[in-house]
Design an enzyme around this catalytic site. Structure first.
Site, PDB file in Angstrom:
ATOM      1  N   ASN A   9       0.870  -1.182   0.000  1.00 29.57           N
ATOM      2  CA  ASN A   9       0.000   0.000   0.000  1.00 29.57           C
ATOM      3  C   ASN A   9       0.909   1.235   0.000  1.00 29.57           C
ATOM      4  O   ASN A   9       1.487   1.567   1.030  1.00 29.57           O
ATOM      5  CB  ASN A   9      -0.886  -0.048   1.259  1.00 29.57           C
ATOM      6  CG  ASN A   9      -1.722   1.203   1.420  1.00 29.57           C
ATOM      7  OD1 ASN A   9      -1.820   2.030   0.499  1.00 29.57           O
ATOM      8  ND2 ASN A   9      -2.338   1.351   2.583  1.00 29.57           N
ATOM      9  N   TRP A  10       1.024   1.863  -1.161  1.00 29.61           N
ATOM     10  CA  TRP A  10       1.958   2.997  -1.261  1.00 29.61           C
ATOM     11  C   TRP A  10       1.407   4.259  -0.612  1.00 29.61           C
ATOM     12  O   TRP A  10       2.120   5.235  -0.458  1.00 29.61           O
ATOM     13  CB  TRP A  10       2.282   3.274  -2.734  1.00 29.61           C
ATOM     14  CG  TRP A  10       3.006   2.180  -3.447  1.00 29.61           C
ATOM     15  CD1 TRP A  10       3.343   0.950  -2.945  1.00 29.61           C
ATOM     16  CD2 TRP A  10       3.492   2.210  -4.793  1.00 29.61           C
ATOM     17  NE1 TRP A  10       4.005   0.215  -3.900  1.00 29.61           N
ATOM     18  CE2 TRP A  10       4.109   0.963  -5.043  1.00 29.61           C
ATOM     19  CE3 TRP A  10       3.460   3.157  -5.817  1.00 29.61           C
ATOM     20  CZ2 TRP A  10       4.699   0.651  -6.277  1.00 29.61           C
ATOM     21  CZ3 TRP A  10       4.031   2.853  -7.035  1.00 29.61           C
ATOM     22  CH2 TRP A  10       4.649   1.607  -7.257  1.00 29.61           C
ATOM     23  N   LYS A  11       0.121   4.257  -0.282  1.00 26.86           N
ATOM     24  CA  LYS A  11      -0.527   5.444   0.311  1.00 26.86           C
ATOM     25  C   LYS A  11      -0.270   6.667  -0.564  1.00 26.86           C
ATOM     26  O   LYS A  11      -0.201   6.543  -1.781  1.00 26.86           O
ATOM     27  CB  LYS A  11      -0.071   5.635   1.762  1.00 26.86           C
ATOM     28  CG  LYS A  11      -0.225   4.357   2.582  1.00 26.86           C
ATOM     29  CD  LYS A  11      -0.079   4.553   4.052  1.00 26.86           C
ATOM     30  CE  LYS A  11      -0.277   3.213   4.751  1.00 26.86           C
ATOM     31  NZ  LYS A  11      -0.218   3.312   6.187  1.00 26.86           N
ATOM     32  N   HIS A  96      -9.551   1.022   4.679  1.00 28.29           N
ATOM     33  CA  HIS A  96      -8.299   1.242   5.405  1.00 28.29           C
ATOM     34  C   HIS A  96      -8.570   2.184   6.583  1.00 28.29           C
ATOM     35  O   HIS A  96      -9.384   3.103   6.470  1.00 28.29           O
ATOM     36  CB  HIS A  96      -7.240   1.835   4.468  1.00 28.29           C
ATOM     37  CG  HIS A  96      -5.881   1.846   5.102  1.00 28.29           C
ATOM     38  ND1 HIS A  96      -5.500   2.812   5.998  1.00 28.29           N
ATOM     39  CD2 HIS A  96      -4.844   0.981   5.008  1.00 28.29           C
ATOM     40  CE1 HIS A  96      -4.263   2.540   6.414  1.00 28.29           C
ATOM     41  NE2 HIS A  96      -3.850   1.433   5.833  1.00 28.29           N
ATOM     42  N   GLU A  98      -7.039   4.612   7.717  1.00 24.77           N
ATOM     43  CA  GLU A  98      -6.840   6.043   7.420  1.00 24.77           C
ATOM     44  C   GLU A  98      -8.066   6.611   6.711  1.00 24.77           C
ATOM     45  O   GLU A  98      -8.410   7.780   6.898  1.00 24.77           O
ATOM     46  CB  GLU A  98      -5.557   6.223   6.587  1.00 24.77           C
ATOM     47  CG  GLU A  98      -4.325   6.011   7.458  1.00 24.77           C
ATOM     48  CD  GLU A  98      -3.103   5.474   6.727  1.00 24.77           C
ATOM     49  OE1 GLU A  98      -3.055   5.537   5.492  1.00 24.77           O
ATOM     50  OE2 GLU A  98      -2.193   4.971   7.430  1.00 24.77           O
ATOM     51  N   GLU A 168      -5.252  -4.872  10.482  1.00 27.12           N
ATOM     52  CA  GLU A 168      -4.241  -3.839  10.700  1.00 27.12           C
ATOM     53  C   GLU A 168      -4.553  -3.066  11.977  1.00 27.12           C
ATOM     54  O   GLU A 168      -5.369  -2.132  11.955  1.00 27.12           O
ATOM     55  CB  GLU A 168      -4.225  -2.860   9.517  1.00 27.12           C
ATOM     56  CG  GLU A 168      -3.920  -3.518   8.189  1.00 27.12           C
ATOM     57  CD  GLU A 168      -3.384  -2.494   7.193  1.00 27.12           C
ATOM     58  OE1 GLU A 168      -2.262  -2.681   6.725  1.00 27.12           O
ATOM     59  OE2 GLU A 168      -4.079  -1.504   6.915  1.00 27.12           O
ATOM     60  N   GLY A 174       2.475   2.415  10.733  1.00 25.43           N
ATOM     61  CA  GLY A 174       3.430   3.505  10.572  1.00 25.43           C
ATOM     62  C   GLY A 174       4.106   3.930  11.865  1.00 25.43           C
ATOM     63  O   GLY A 174       4.762   4.962  11.920  1.00 25.43           O
ATOM     64  N   SER A 214       3.475  -1.950  10.360  1.00 24.81           N
ATOM     65  CA  SER A 214       4.923  -2.020  10.578  1.00 24.81           C
ATOM     66  C   SER A 214       5.505  -3.404  10.288  1.00 24.81           C
ATOM     67  O   SER A 214       6.438  -3.849  10.959  1.00 24.81           O
ATOM     68  CB  SER A 214       5.290  -1.556  11.988  1.00 24.81           C
ATOM     69  OG  SER A 214       4.877  -0.215  12.179  1.00 24.81           O
TER      70      SER A 214
HETATM   71  P1  PGA Z   1       2.816   0.384   7.630  1.00 29.78           P
HETATM   72  O1  PGA Z   1       1.351   0.546   6.986  1.00 29.78           O
HETATM   73  O2  PGA Z   1       3.393  -0.898   7.078  1.00 29.78           O
HETATM   74  O3  PGA Z   1       3.582   1.598   7.170  1.00 29.78           O
HETATM   75  O4  PGA Z   1       2.640   0.326   9.099  1.00 29.78           O
HETATM   76  C1  PGA Z   1       0.531  -0.556   6.743  1.00 29.78           C
HETATM   77  C2  PGA Z   1      -0.790  -0.100   6.182  1.00 29.78           C
HETATM   78  O5  PGA Z   1      -1.353   0.887   6.674  1.00 29.78           O
HETATM   79  O6  PGA Z   1      -1.325  -0.702   5.222  1.00 29.78           O
END
Ligand code: PGA
Length: 251
Positions: A9-11, A96, A98, A168, A174, A214
Site C-alpha cells: 500500500n503505497w498510500k 483502510h 486512514e 491492521e 506507521g 509495521s
Molecule cells: P505500515 O502501513 O506498514 O507503514 O505500518 C501498513 C498499512 O497501513 O497498510
C-alpha cells in the site's frame, strides 16, 4: 488452497515517475519470489495506468487504495470501479483505517463500495483493526468482529471468494510498533472463526487473511509462520523494492 499474498500500500507517496520506477523494480525482482506468493501493489490513482504498463508480463497485480461509492456521474474528485478496472486494476483496498479515521468512511459506505468493486470483478482487500484505546480496553476482538459483521455479512459465501481480509491494528500502522506474532495470530484466528460461522468452514479455510502494521523484512518471517497469517499488507516497507521483495520471500 489458501493463497499467500504480499500487498504494498503505497498510500500518498511517490510522484508518477518515481512510482513507475518502483513498480519496474518490484516487477523485475518478483521473479525471485516463490510462485505460491501473490504480489500486489497499490499506488495512488494518478499512477495506475502507467504502473499497469510497467507491471505487464510480471506476476505483480495492480490494486487501487479506494474506490467511489457510486458508479459514475457528478461526484467531483471520486474514482469509480469501472475506471479502476479499465486502468488495469484487479483489486482495490477498502476500509483502510486512514480512510475510516480521516475521511469519515462508514460501514454503510463500505457496503456500497464492496458491492460495486465485486460487481466490477475487482478483488477486495478489506481492512479491519482496532485503535490503541480499544486494544487497551480489551475490546479488539469485539471491534474487529463488528467491522466484519457490519460490512461483509451483507455478502454471500460466493462473494467471499474475491475478498481478502487485512487485519491492521491502528496502533501498529506507521508507528514501528508491530503486533507480536501471538497478538496477530489470536485475532487472525478469531477473524477466521467469524468468517466460518457466517460463511462456512470451507470459505474460512480458503480465505486469505493478511497482517498489516509495521511489517518489515525483520519481522515478516515470524508473523507469516503463524497458521492463520497468510501474508501482509505493507505500507512503509513497500516503498523500497528490496524490502518489499524480502518480505515476500519470508514464507
Ligand atoms: P505500515 O502501513 O506498514 O507503514 O505500518 C501498513 C498499512 O497501513 O497498510
Amino acid at each position: 488452497m489458501r493463497k499467500h499474498i504480499v500487498a504494498g500500500n503505497w498510500k500518498m507517496n511517490t510522484t508518477v515517475p518515481e512510482g513507475i520506477e518502483l513498480a519496474k523494480a518490484v516487477a523485475a525482482k518478483s521473479v525471485e519470489t516463490p510462485e505460491s506468493v501473490g504480489l500486489i501493489v497499490a499506488p495512488p490513482f494518478t499512477h495506475l495506468a502507467s504502473v499497469a504498463e510497467a507491471l505487464k508480463g510480471s506476476k505483480v497485480a495492480l490494486s487501487a487504495q479506494n474506490c467511489a461509492d457510486h458508479t459514475k456521474g457528478a461526484y467531483t474528485g471520486e474514482v469509480a470501479v469501472d475506471m479502476l478496472a479499465s486502468a488495469g486494476c484487479t483489486y482495490t483496498i477498502l476500509g483502510h483505517s486512514e480512510r475510516r479515521q480521516y475521511y469519515g468512511e462508514t460501514d454503510q459506505t463500505l457496503v456500497e463500495k464492496v458491492k460495486l468493486a465485486l460487481a466490477a470483478n475487482l478483488g477486495v482487500i478489506f481492512c479491519v483493526g482496532e485503535n490503541l484505546e480499544q486494544r487497551e480496553a480489551g475490546k479488539h476482538f469485539e471491534v474487529v468482529t463488528d467491522q466484519i459483521k457490519n460490512v461483509l455479512f451483507q455478502f454471500s459465501a460466493e462473494d467471499m471468494k474475491n475478498v481478502v481480509i487485512a487485519y491492521e491494528p491502528v496502533w501498529a500502522i506507521g508507528t514501528g510498533k508491530t503486533a507480536s506474532a501471538e497478538q496477530a495470530q489470536e485475532i487472525h484466528a478469531c477473524i477466521r472463526k467469524v468468517v466460518a460461522d457466517q460463511f462456512g468452514a470451507q470459505v474460512a479455510e480458503d480465505m486469505t487473511i493478511l497482517y498489516g502494521g509495521s511489517c518489515k523484512p525483520s519481522n515478516a518471517k515470524e508473523l507469516f509462520a503463524c497458521p492463520d497469517i497468510d501474508g501482509g499488507l505493507i505500507g512503509g516497507a513497500a516503498l523500497k523494492a528490496d524490502d518489499f521483495i524480502a518480505i515476500a520471500m519470508s514464507f
